[in-house]
Design a protein around this motif. Sequence first.
Motif, mmCIF file in Angstrom:
data_model
loop_
_atom_site.group_PDB
_atom_site.id
_atom_site.type_symbol
_atom_site.label_atom_id
_atom_site.label_comp_id
_atom_site.label_asym_id
_atom_site.label_seq_id
_atom_site.Cartn_x
_atom_site.Cartn_y
_atom_site.Cartn_z
ATOM 1 N N THR A 146 37.108 51.218 39.715
ATOM 2 C CA THR A 146 36.879 50.533 40.780
ATOM 3 C C THR A 146 36.461 49.022 40.622
ATOM 4 O O THR A 146 35.588 48.758 39.930
ATOM 5 C CB THR A 146 35.868 51.517 41.666
ATOM 6 N N ALA B 68 43.246 49.443 39.525
ATOM 7 C CA ALA B 68 43.897 50.582 39.759
ATOM 8 C C ALA B 68 44.594 51.336 38.513
ATOM 9 O O ALA B 68 44.408 52.431 38.187
ATOM 10 C CB ALA B 68 44.726 50.341 40.771
ATOM 11 N N ASN B 69 45.203 50.372 37.867
ATOM 12 C CA ASN B 69 46.012 50.924 36.722
ATOM 13 C C ASN B 69 45.068 51.097 35.554
ATOM 14 O O ASN B 69 45.481 51.845 34.413
ATOM 15 C CB ASN B 69 46.990 49.712 36.268
ATOM 16 N N ASN C 25 42.386 52.946 36.257
ATOM 17 C CA ASN C 25 41.515 54.025 36.768
ATOM 18 C C ASN C 25 40.076 53.573 37.048
ATOM 19 O O ASN C 25 39.006 54.450 36.568
ATOM 20 C CB ASN C 25 41.691 55.195 35.919
ATOM 21 N N GLU D 89 45.119 45.403 41.473
ATOM 22 C CA GLU D 89 46.250 46.330 40.655
ATOM 23 C C GLU D 89 45.742 46.363 39.503
ATOM 24 O O GLU D 89 45.947 47.669 38.709
ATOM 25 C CB GLU D 89 47.538 45.478 40.847
#
Length: 218
Positions: free
Chosen positions: A212, A207-208, A210, A204
């Motif tokens: 990988t 992802a937040n 941006n 998470e």
Amino acid sequence: MSQKVVVIFSGGMDSYTVLNLACKQGLEVYALSFDYGQRHKKELDYASKACLELGVQHKIVDISAINQLIGGSSLTSDIEVAEGHYAEDSMKTTVVPNRNMILLSMAVGYAVSIDATKVYYGAHSGDHAIYPDCRPEFVHKMNDVCAIANYEAVEIVTPYLDVSKIAILTAGLEMGLDYGKTWTCYNGREKACGKCGACQERLEAFANNNQTDPLDYE
């Protein structure tokens, strides 16, 4: 002469960020890791490699015999690690009784013995729901005790106590840190499971931001 500090370093994302922060602040860092019988002992290999690369003095202390007293956690006992986010009540099975008080007490003793004035650890707001020993009230009370437990006062420092793992990752990325050099998963298998609370929170955070995650997942 730089100030000596002890950093409790698990080999995970949060403590890796704290360790690097302390180094970048010009402190004389002594990293301390614990083998408390955790199933994800793999994190200690990551801790060793990170400290070697940073040129930081590092001790790994075997306290696994303590499991005779503090069993009942899925991290140390033969209990399946729950899947899901930390917000889920099932993740309470990952609580190791009194863990941080025990580890902090030993780290403070180590600090006193080497004339260090502070002990750093990576508690953050994402831990507050499940782990009582990562909450602000615990840290404040521990600080009160550590000010009077020895002739020398030692301060407990938690740079990220009031922020999320997302914000910790943001800070680390701004420092140029490589999180492929950290281990988060509660299962100590070849690859991270991607399903336990630790993995889900880590994914998470990436992802937040941006980004990988450089770790391999099952």
